[in-house]
Design an enzyme around this catalytic site. Sequence first.
Site, PDB file in Angstrom:
ATOM      1  N   GLY A 142      -2.199  -7.054   3.824  1.00 16.24           N
ATOM      2  CA  GLY A 142      -1.350  -7.590   2.766  1.00 16.24           C
ATOM      3  C   GLY A 142      -1.365  -9.105   2.708  1.00 16.24           C
ATOM      4  N   CYS A 145      -1.038   5.649   1.167  1.00 13.11           N
ATOM      5  CA  CYS A 145      -1.290   5.679  -0.273  1.00 13.11           C
ATOM      6  C   CYS A 145       0.012   5.927  -1.039  1.00 13.11           C
ATOM      7  CB  CYS A 145      -2.306   6.764  -0.619  1.00 13.11           C
ATOM      8  SG  CYS A 145      -2.682   6.840  -2.396  1.00 13.11           S
TER       9      CYS A 145
END
Length: 436
Positions: free
Chosen positions: A293, A192
């Site tokens: 991603g 994060c």
Amino acid sequence: MRFKPFCSDSLFTKLQLNPRPNRNLGSLHFLFYPFMATQTQPICSQILTPNGDENNDDVLCTSETITSPSEPEATPLALPNGYLTGEARVERAWAYWNKLGRPKFIVAPMVDNSELPFRLLCRKYGAQAAYTPMLHSRIFTENEKYRSQEFTTCKEDRPLFVQFCANDPDVLLDAARRVEPYCDYVDINFGCPQRIARRGNYGAFLMDNLPLVKSLVEKLAKNLMVPVSCKIRIFPDLQDTINYAKMLEEAGCALLAVHGRRRDEKDGKKFRANWKVIKAVRDAVRIPVLANGNIRHIEDAWQCLEETGTEGVLSAESLLENPALFAGYRTAEWALDHEETCKDGKLDQAELLVEYLKFCERYPVPWRMIRSHVHKLLGDWFRVHPNVRDDLNAQSKLTFEFLYGIVDQLRELGLRIPLSVKETNHEKLSANGTSA
């Protein structure tokens, strides 16, 4: 391609108490005490604002009661992963992954957005595994309401990763033990990049304290009966990233998810994930690796698997707009480049929203999560009819009747934005994700 709805109401689990495993270390057989929360629990508890007013978005979307199951659904390992070293640990990691069916298409962890109803919707349309939202380990151990609202699951919600953020090994272990009978991996969030993670000293900001990272992984690996997984971001230097991954493997990580962006690359649309770095990590470690991603549609997923050599791919933001991504459906944005080969998939985001709302009626979540999904799923529709979005924003208290009415209103306005499908061998998927 369509998938039938599933998930049995009777196995809807809301964590209230801590299951206590009986660890007889002289035996390979471990028994879990039955889950103790056998009484019906009200699930419409309210969060009050400082002035005493009800914060409706934090109220669960029903006031019905449910009964927790009497037995956990997990099949624990014979011994905690930390009791093995070297090749034996690697062999166990692969044996476990194979036992789960080697899922390729996975719902990434998203705060307030990868909750049970959304996971079930994505699973219905091709996702083969899923992460929970990131859970705060300290709050999870201390606050029963937080546990009850933020983590729910059911029998069909598998394989399941339960993700925690943490910076204290003992607190993390306490939280992890509460969920291990109901998941397939306990995952530690080391990725994060948000400011709240900096303030709380967790997520990607633990990259500055690798001894603490190692201690968190070791604590779980040596004590849990399910494997430990980790989700990371990459360092600016490739060798630092490889060393990081190897350290996690040595500490007991049994599966590694690599987000191919650096900590300072927060905007996924501005910064492309680096698949070459993910491939380098895959080549450097011996445990299963997942890539995260740049997964905008199914062709991206297959290309990522090919270029990185990883065992699976995670998608986050793209799934919020298109939960049917892994079943080969494309939003209009990603159909334009292949307009000549794409056709109407006979499915649209409004229909997906209705399916999501039906899951929410069966498996209650806070209204704030539902509100967020409505905006994500109908974003393109609201741009055509902003007055409908304004009506949604003006509602301080949501109801299912109102939300179904929004869909009806858009239909009556003659609006339909279909999801498209592109006919290729890769997209002819069966329900378990294999090529047809």
